[in-house]
Design a protein around this motif. Structure first.
Motif, mmCIF file in Angstrom:
data_model
loop_
_atom_site.group_PDB
_atom_site.id
_atom_site.type_symbol
_atom_site.label_atom_id
_atom_site.label_comp_id
_atom_site.label_asym_id
_atom_site.label_seq_id
_atom_site.Cartn_x
_atom_site.Cartn_y
_atom_site.Cartn_z
ATOM 1 N N ASP A 54 0.844 -1.196 0.000
ATOM 2 C CA ASP A 54 0.000 0.000 0.000
ATOM 3 C C ASP A 54 0.881 1.249 0.000
ATOM 4 O OD1 ASP A 54 -1.850 1.950 0.249
ATOM 5 O OD2 ASP A 54 -2.723 1.240 2.138
ATOM 6 N N ARG A 55 0.882 1.986 -1.131
ATOM 7 C CA ARG A 55 1.726 3.168 -1.245
ATOM 8 C C ARG A 55 1.238 4.309 -0.359
ATOM 9 N NH1 ARG A 55 1.610 1.580 -6.854
ATOM 10 N NH2 ARG A 55 -0.042 3.099 -7.303
ATOM 11 N N ALA A 56 -0.037 4.235 0.040
ATOM 12 C CA ALA A 56 -0.597 5.307 0.869
ATOM 13 C C ALA A 56 -0.292 5.119 2.349
ATOM 14 C CB ALA A 56 -2.106 5.397 0.665
ATOM 15 N N SER A 57 0.200 3.919 2.730
ATOM 16 C CA SER A 57 0.456 3.629 4.142
ATOM 17 C C SER A 57 1.945 3.779 4.436
ATOM 18 C CB SER A 57 -0.012 2.206 4.481
ATOM 19 O OG SER A 57 0.318 1.881 5.804
ATOM 20 N N GLU A 58 2.290 4.719 5.295
ATOM 21 C CA GLU A 58 3.691 4.934 5.650
ATOM 22 C C GLU A 58 4.060 4.221 6.941
ATOM 23 O OE1 GLU A 58 4.296 9.099 5.883
ATOM 24 O OE2 GLU A 58 3.880 9.454 3.739
ATOM 25 N N ASP A 59 3.035 3.957 7.794
ATOM 26 C CA ASP A 59 3.309 3.356 9.102
ATOM 27 C C ASP A 59 3.456 1.846 9.022
ATOM 28 O OD1 ASP A 59 3.106 5.893 10.126
ATOM 29 O OD2 ASP A 59 0.963 5.693 10.560
ATOM 30 N N ASP A 60 2.634 1.227 8.174
ATOM 31 C CA ASP A 60 2.613 -0.237 8.115
ATOM 32 C C ASP A 60 3.205 -0.693 6.789
ATOM 33 O OD1 ASP A 60 2.171 -2.905 8.230
ATOM 34 O OD2 ASP A 60 -0.007 -2.776 8.598
ATOM 35 N N GLU A 61 4.481 -1.139 6.838
ATOM 36 C CA GLU A 61 5.158 -1.545 5.608
ATOM 37 C C GLU A 61 4.602 -2.837 5.034
ATOM 38 O OE1 GLU A 61 9.323 -1.740 6.129
ATOM 39 O OE2 GLU A 61 9.564 0.413 6.538
ATOM 40 N N GLU A 62 3.884 -3.624 5.848
ATOM 41 C CA GLU A 62 3.356 -4.900 5.378
ATOM 42 C C GLU A 62 1.929 -4.773 4.832
ATOM 43 O OE1 GLU A 62 3.658 -7.832 8.383
ATOM 44 O OE2 GLU A 62 5.849 -7.719 8.514
ATOM 45 N N LYS A 63 1.312 -3.627 4.997
ATOM 46 C CA LYS A 63 -0.065 -3.456 4.533
ATOM 47 C C LYS A 63 -0.113 -3.461 3.013
ATOM 48 C CE LYS A 63 -4.161 -0.565 4.966
ATOM 49 N NZ LYS A 63 -4.743 0.687 5.507
ATOM 50 N N GLU A 64 -1.093 -4.172 2.459
ATOM 51 C CA GLU A 64 -1.211 -4.294 1.008
ATOM 52 C C GLU A 64 -2.521 -3.666 0.525
ATOM 53 O OE1 GLU A 64 1.325 -8.151 -0.322
ATOM 54 O OE2 GLU A 64 -0.686 -8.560 0.464
ATOM 55 N N GLU A 65 -2.536 -3.346 -0.761
ATOM 56 C CA GLU A 65 -3.714 -2.741 -1.389
ATOM 57 C C GLU A 65 -3.833 -3.277 -2.807
ATOM 58 O OE1 GLU A 65 -6.708 -1.773 -1.622
ATOM 59 O OE2 GLU A 65 -6.421 -0.115 -0.195
ATOM 60 N N TRP A 66 -5.030 -3.121 -3.380
ATOM 61 C CA TRP A 66 -5.281 -3.585 -4.747
ATOM 62 C C TRP A 66 -4.949 -2.481 -5.747
ATOM 63 C CZ3 TRP A 66 -6.372 -8.594 -5.482
ATOM 64 C CH2 TRP A 66 -6.870 -9.328 -4.394
ATOM 65 N N TYR A 67 -4.221 -2.854 -6.822
ATOM 66 C CA TYR A 67 -3.838 -1.906 -7.868
ATOM 67 C C TYR A 67 -4.151 -2.485 -9.250
ATOM 68 C CZ TYR A 67 -1.508 0.780 -4.247
ATOM 69 O OH TYR A 67 -1.251 1.519 -3.118
ATOM 70 N N VAL A 68 -4.333 -1.603 -10.182
ATOM 71 C CA VAL A 68 -4.829 -1.979 -11.516
ATOM 72 C C VAL A 68 -3.681 -2.231 -12.484
ATOM 73 C CG1 VAL A 68 -6.188 -1.201 -13.511
ATOM 74 C CG2 VAL A 68 -6.944 -0.646 -11.178
ATOM 75 N N GLU A 69 -3.723 -3.414 -13.102
ATOM 76 C CA GLU A 69 -2.816 -3.664 -14.220
ATOM 77 C C GLU A 69 -3.384 -2.942 -15.451
ATOM 78 O OE1 GLU A 69 -2.293 -7.790 -14.949
ATOM 79 O OE2 GLU A 69 -0.945 -8.104 -13.250
ATOM 80 N N TRP A 70 -2.593 -2.089 -16.093
ATOM 81 C CA TRP A 70 -3.120 -1.244 -17.182
ATOM 82 C C TRP A 70 -2.206 -1.246 -18.385
ATOM 83 C CZ3 TRP A 70 -1.749 2.982 -20.112
ATOM 84 C CH2 TRP A 70 -2.791 3.637 -20.801
ATOM 85 N N ASP A 71 -2.816 -1.139 -19.560
ATOM 86 C CA ASP A 71 -2.094 -0.877 -20.807
ATOM 87 C C ASP A 71 -3.023 -0.054 -21.696
ATOM 88 O OD1 ASP A 71 -3.653 -2.562 -22.741
ATOM 89 O OD2 ASP A 71 -2.941 -4.199 -21.458
ATOM 90 N N PRO A 72 -2.515 0.523 -22.799
ATOM 91 C CA PRO A 72 -3.357 1.401 -23.632
ATOM 92 C C PRO A 72 -4.597 0.735 -24.206
ATOM 93 C CG PRO A 72 -1.041 1.727 -24.152
ATOM 94 C CD PRO A 72 -1.114 0.527 -23.253
#
Length: 678
Positions: free
Chosen positions: A127-145
């Motif tokens: 999770d790029r938005a979490s600075e305190d918890d380095e192990e926290k994960e989040e869902w991100y989109v695989e994208w292409d044109p």
């Protein structure tokens, strides 16, 4: 067995609930991304891409490209749907760290609807938005044109091909041109031919009378490449010097195209109007027409009135061009076929239009010519005028200023305006009196001297120009154009009866045709309660005003057995329809025809009498002055028709004719026209 099922379901729910405390659901993340997509918030969307996608596609290849594509293709009404994962599928997604959704995408574009389906995958990452918890994960989109359009995944390029709609032409009754499409030159630039871009753009802007910003906007369109022709403006083929100066600039080139030509020029300028580049105000005023900044629009006259029918719709094709080794593949993404504008054919006779206009010379005024039995409008004249060909392609500031400062006001459309009719109204007053019984042809009144007035009027007197034998009857009053006779008869019948009579001739009503005319008025407040105003109105002074076309229509009552003809303006409009029935008796209408012939042979319109064409009609002089005892300019009128054929009727008014013979000057002009065309 049921017990085991319930336990399994409970375990799944507890697992999901446990996960949701620390991680968002892929369904929620997908909803978030789609909502941003629907709002075209591409910057926020970019923040939800996987690290791999962000490394492969910097912001200019994602945010900037999305924005350009959506702007250039005019994407709107975007709809994106997907099916959420069920509980079992969501558990599996958490286990695998990946979730795939099937997207259905719909949108409208400049070329029509676009639809596609594509699978989108979400990956779990830190999770790029979490600075305190380095192990926290989040869902991100695989994208292409390919999520912009599927074929872009293959490194395809978007290409827009347009087929310009041909503007419909405006034709006269004989299919002679009033506004047509002819050869013109589309001026443009090829970007890789610039030698000194800044200087050349400045030169082009001055020569084409456009802004440097508009040139740069065209050059920055997403479809533009270095070797592409970028169109800027169309100029007529007659602008030879302008074309030569433009082609001397390295980056400029021209393409033969179609422009707008007005063959009748000044003679029909107020009728046809002209076209010009659409303004931002016009784009806002007509949002449903989807104008672009480069579009043209009818600015006045028929071009403006029938803009919807004339303009047509450009054809647009959006193509994805894919280069694969030595082979080029083109796939059509969306296509809107071209729809050319409709032709408009009016009842105007352009030859007659030019003939009447030319008769004005340097005089100002207006005229209308009609076929009195069918109601067809044959000519509508406004003088002075302007050349619509100059305005269609962008007139210079100096010429524009000269037109605007011209004291004769060439931009005023006089044929739609209303004017005091003077004595050409007397036959109408006669018809009203005959219809309500106030006037009997055989009865006469005794009139002494050149002035008359009631004691209650104080010093005010009605004046006439000549005396005649007493008693004065209707025939004598019309032939000599006796103001006092008609003032006496109007006062005798009273304001209410005379008002009703004028309304029977359509005064106060809009003319029943598509072209917009000012409404003729009886008085400023629509009433005739004052006797002096009533008296003055009876012979066309006072506050009464009619357009030249309405004046012509009033005389059709005499030629159609007491019925007033309905004007017909388009060739397909019904002909010979009655606007107002039974305005007067058939016998009285016949009597008036004989009297109008006598006005030409024995009375004030003798100048129109000739051996070639028997003409019937009535002259009129409208005095324009600040007070009764002063002198002012005079507008001269003549309403006339050939008494044998009765197939054309002309109502002509010329301004400021007091020094050239007043209404007799106008009568002579109309007689010349009728003689020439017969």
């Amino acid at each position: 067995m049921k017990k085991l099922f319930y336990i399994g379901t409970l375990i799944i729910l507890l697992f999901i609930m446990g996960c949701s405390k620390d991680e968002s659901s892929p369904n929620d993340r997908m909803k978030q991304y789609v909502e941003l997509w629907m709002k075209s918030d591409f910057t926020e969307m970019y923040d939800l891409l996987t690290e791999e996608a962000r490394e492969s596609f910097p912001t200019d290849e994602y945010v900037d490209r999305y924005e350009k594509v959506f702007k250039d293709l005019e994407i709107n009404k975007l709809e994106i749907t997907f099916t959420e994962l069920n509980d079992e599928q969501e558990k599996q997604a958490f286990d695998q760290g990946s979730a795939t959704y099937s997207l259905q995408v719909k949108m409208e574009s400049i070329a029509g609807p676009i639809e596609f389906e594509r699978d989108m995958t979400l990956q779990k990452e830190k999770d790029r938005a979490s600075e305190d918890d380095e192990e926290k994960e989040e869902w991100y989109v695989e994208w292409d044109p390919g999520f912009i359009f599927p074929d872009l995944a293959k490194e395809g390029k978007i290409k827009i091909e347009t087929t310009a709609a041909k503007r419909g032409e405006i034709l006269d009754r004989n299919q002679m041109p009033l506004a047509i499409n002819d050869i013109a030159y589309e001026i443009g630039v090829v970007p890789n031919l610039f030698e000194n871009k800044e200087t050349e753009i400045e030169q082009i802007a001055k020569l084409l009378n456009i802004t440097e910003d508009s040139i740069n906007t065209s050059l920055n369109a997403s479809w533009v490449e270095d070797d592409h022709f970028v169109p800027l403006k169309v100029i007529p083929k007659t602008a030879e010097e302008q074309l030569a100066n433009l082609l001397a600039i390295p980056a400029v080139t021209s393409v033969e195209t179609t422009g707008r030509i007005y063959p009748a020029g000044e003679a029909a300028a107020h009728l046809t109007g002209y076209i010009g580049k659409v303004t931002s105000e016009e784009i806002e005023k007509y949002p449903e027409r989807l104008y672009k900044e480069s579009d043209i629009i009818g600015k006045r006259g028929l071009e403006q009135l029938y803009e919807e029918q004339l303009r047509g719709t450009d054809g647009v094709t959006i193509i994805i061009e894919i280069q694969d080794a030595d082979q080029k593949e083109e796939n059509v993404l969306a296509e809107r076929p071209v729809k050319h504008g409709e032709h408009i054919q009016v009842t105007i006779d352009v030859n007659l239009q030019e003939k009447i206009f030319n008769s004005y010379g340097d005089k100002s005024g207006t005229a209308a010519a009609i076929q009195p039995k069918t109601g067809e409008v044959l000519a509508l004249i406004s003088s002075p005028s302007f050349d619509p060909n100059e305005l269609a392609y962008g007139i210079s500031q100096a010429k524009w200023d000269a037109l605007m400062e011209d004291k004769k006001q060439p931009f005023i459309n006089r044929f739609t305006a209303t004017y005091a009719p003077g004595s050409v109204l007397k036959p109408i007053t006669a018809a009203i009196g005959l219809a309500n019984g106030t006037i009997k042809p055989e009865d006469g009144v005794t009139i002494e001297g050149l002035t008359w007035g009631k004691d209650s009027w104080g010093d005010y007197k009605v004046k006439r120009v000549s005396t005649g034998a007493n008693p004065v009857d209707l025939h004598s009053a019309l032939i000599r154009s006796d103001n006092i006779y008609f003032a006496m008869k109007a006062v005798e019948m009273g304001g209410d009866k005379y008002l009703d009579g004028l309304k029977q001739f359509g005064l106060g009503e809009e003319l029943p045709l598509t072209y917009p005319f000012s409404v003729s008025q009886i008085s400023n407040d629509g009433k005739l309660n004052d006797e002096v105003l009533l008296a003055n109105t009876s012979y066309g002074q006072g506050e009464i005003e009619l357009s030249s076309l309405h004046m012509a229509l009033t005389y059709t009552v005499f030629l159609n057995e007491g019925n007033m003809i309905k004007p017909s303006f388009l060739v397909d409009d019904p002909k010979s329809e009655i606007w107002i029935e039974n305005v007067m008796d058939k016998e009285d209408a016949e009597l008036m025809k004989s009297y109008l012939r006598d006005v030409v042979t024995k009375g004030t319109a003798k100048v129109a009498n000739n051996d070639k064409v028997a003409i019937a009609g009535k002259t009129g002089t409208a005095e324009l002055k600040l007070s009764h005892d002063t002198n002012g300019n005079e507008n001269g009128w003549f309403v006339a028709y050939p008494s044998d054929s009765e197939d054309i009727l002309i109502a002509m008014m010329m301004e400021s004719v007091q020094d050239v013979g007043s209404s007799s000057f106008v009568a002579g002009k109309v007689a010349e026209i009728l003689t020439e065309i017969k």
